[in-house]
Design a protein around this motif. Structure first.
Motif, short mmCIF file in Angstrom:
data_model
loop_
_atom_site.label_atom_id
_atom_site.label_comp_id
_atom_site.label_asym_id
_atom_site.label_seq_id
_atom_site.Cartn_x
_atom_site.Cartn_y
_atom_site.Cartn_z
N SER A 1 -7.16 -2.05 -6.32
CA SER A 1 -8.58 -1.89 -6.65
C SER A 1 -9.48 -2.02 -5.42
CB SER A 1 -9.01 -2.90 -7.72
OG SER A 1 -8.88 -4.22 -7.25
N PHE A 2 -8.95 -2.55 -4.34
CA PHE A 2 -9.73 -2.67 -3.10
C PHE A 2 -9.99 -1.29 -2.49
CE2 PHE A 2 -9.90 -3.02 1.54
CZ PHE A 2 -10.99 -3.86 1.70
N TYR A 3 -9.01 -0.42 -2.56
CA TYR A 3 -9.11 0.90 -1.94
C TYR A 3 -9.60 1.94 -2.95
CZ TYR A 3 -6.31 -1.22 1.73
OH TYR A 3 -5.87 -2.02 2.73
N VAL B 1 0.84 -1.20 0.00
CA VAL B 1 0.00 0.00 0.00
C VAL B 1 0.88 1.25 0.00
CG1 VAL B 1 -1.68 1.35 1.32
CG2 VAL B 1 -2.02 -1.10 1.01
N HIS B 2 1.95 1.24 0.77
CA HIS B 2 2.86 2.39 0.79
C HIS B 2 3.50 2.60 -0.58
CE1 HIS B 2 2.45 2.77 5.09
NE2 HIS B 2 2.73 1.48 5.23
N ALA B 3 3.88 1.52 -1.22
CA ALA B 3 4.47 1.61 -2.56
C ALA B 3 3.46 2.18 -3.55
CB ALA B 3 4.96 0.23 -3.02
N LEU B 4 2.23 1.71 -3.49
CA LEU B 4 1.17 2.23 -4.37
C LEU B 4 0.96 3.73 -4.12
CD1 LEU B 4 -1.32 -0.74 -4.04
CD2 LEU B 4 -0.24 0.00 -6.18
N GLN B 5 0.94 4.13 -2.86
CA GLN B 5 0.76 5.55 -2.53
C GLN B 5 1.90 6.39 -3.10
OE1 GLN B 5 0.49 5.04 1.74
NE2 GLN B 5 -1.72 5.45 1.72
N ASP B 6 3.11 5.93 -2.96
CA ASP B 6 4.26 6.68 -3.46
C ASP B 6 4.19 6.84 -4.97
OD1 ASP B 6 5.19 6.84 -0.88
OD2 ASP B 6 6.91 5.50 -1.19
N VAL B 7 3.85 5.76 -5.66
CA VAL B 7 3.78 5.82 -7.12
C VAL B 7 2.64 6.72 -7.56
CG1 VAL B 7 3.37 4.45 -9.20
CG2 VAL B 7 4.95 3.61 -7.45
N GLN B 8 1.47 6.59 -6.93
CA GLN B 8 0.35 7.44 -7.32
C GLN B 8 0.65 8.91 -7.03
OE1 GLN B 8 -3.92 6.40 -7.24
NE2 GLN B 8 -4.00 7.86 -5.54
N ARG B 9 1.30 9.18 -5.93
CA ARG B 9 1.65 10.57 -5.60
C ARG B 9 2.56 11.15 -6.69
NH1 ARG B 9 3.96 9.62 -1.02
NH2 ARG B 9 1.99 9.41 0.06
N HIS C 1 -1.97 -9.58 -7.80
CA HIS C 1 -1.98 -9.21 -6.38
C HIS C 1 -1.93 -7.68 -6.23
CE1 HIS C 1 -1.38 -9.47 -2.08
NE2 HIS C 1 -0.29 -8.74 -2.19
N VAL C 2 -1.04 -7.05 -6.98
CA VAL C 2 -0.90 -5.59 -6.92
C VAL C 2 -2.22 -4.94 -7.33
CG1 VAL C 2 0.28 -3.58 -7.87
CG2 VAL C 2 1.58 -5.64 -7.30
N TYR C 3 -2.81 -5.39 -8.43
CA TYR C 3 -4.08 -4.83 -8.89
C TYR C 3 -5.19 -5.08 -7.87
CZ TYR C 3 -8.25 -3.79 -11.52
OH TYR C 3 -9.45 -3.27 -11.91
N GLY C 4 -5.21 -6.27 -7.28
CA GLY C 4 -6.23 -6.61 -6.29
C GLY C 4 -6.19 -5.68 -5.10
N VAL C 5 -5.00 -5.39 -4.61
CA VAL C 5 -4.87 -4.48 -3.48
C VAL C 5 -5.25 -3.06 -3.90
CG1 VAL C 5 -3.23 -3.41 -1.87
CG2 VAL C 5 -3.18 -5.90 -2.26
#
Length: 156
Positions: A61-63, A24-32, A55-59
């Motif tokens: 797309s959950f949020y 989740v932290h990695a996704l946040q950093d990339v989206q930021r 797995h990455v997409y599943g997490v």
């Protein structure tokens, strides 16, 4: 195909390699950094962290705070919770869609606006409410702000 998004995301996620519970932290950093999560970035995250793209997409797309398409510079979020619904949120959504020229869930072609509906903003006494770039306003004020946005005015 790997492009700039892949390389950029891979570089951002590299510090997380080999660590547990950091997706989740990695996704946040990339989206930021990118403003959203393009497919190439999701692949890079999976490759660097050693997990499957599914797995990455599943997490992600959950949020509901992760986005897979570019977002507008201005976010217009209409509350459709119970109090706002009872006090005319549906009409407000239609009015804002008309002013902005997009439907809920869409971003304008020029990436100026994103119109969304949300379940609750937490300001029921002001219902119906809209959050425009994070600023909560009553319904009539939201339509005025949307018109000002369309005219190129800064509303912050």
């Amino acid at each position: 195909m790997q492009n700039g998004f892949y390389e950029q995301a891979a570089e951002l996620v590299l510090p997380y390699r080999g660590r547990e519970g950091v997706l989740v932290h990695a996704l946040q950093d990339v989206q930021r950094a990118l403003g959203y999560l393009p497919e190439e970035a999701l692949r890079a995250i999976a490759d660097v962290l050693g997990v499957t793209p599914a797995h990455v997409y599943g997490v992600a797309s959950f949020y509901d705070r992760f986005y897979f398409h570019p977002r507008g510079r201005h976010a217009v979020r209409v509350c459709t919770g119970t109090a706002c619904h009872v006090r005319g949120a549906e009409k407000l959504v239609r009015d804002l869609a008309g002013v902005l020229g997009i439907e809920p869930g869409e971003t304008s072609a020029d990436l100026a606006y994103t119109l969304e509906t949300v379940n609750c903003v937490g300001c029921c006494a002001l219902a119906p409410v809209v959050a425009v770039d994070g600023r909560v306003v009553g319904g009539r004020e939201a339509v005025r702000i949307a018109r000002r946005l369309r005219e190129g005015e800064d509303v912050r």
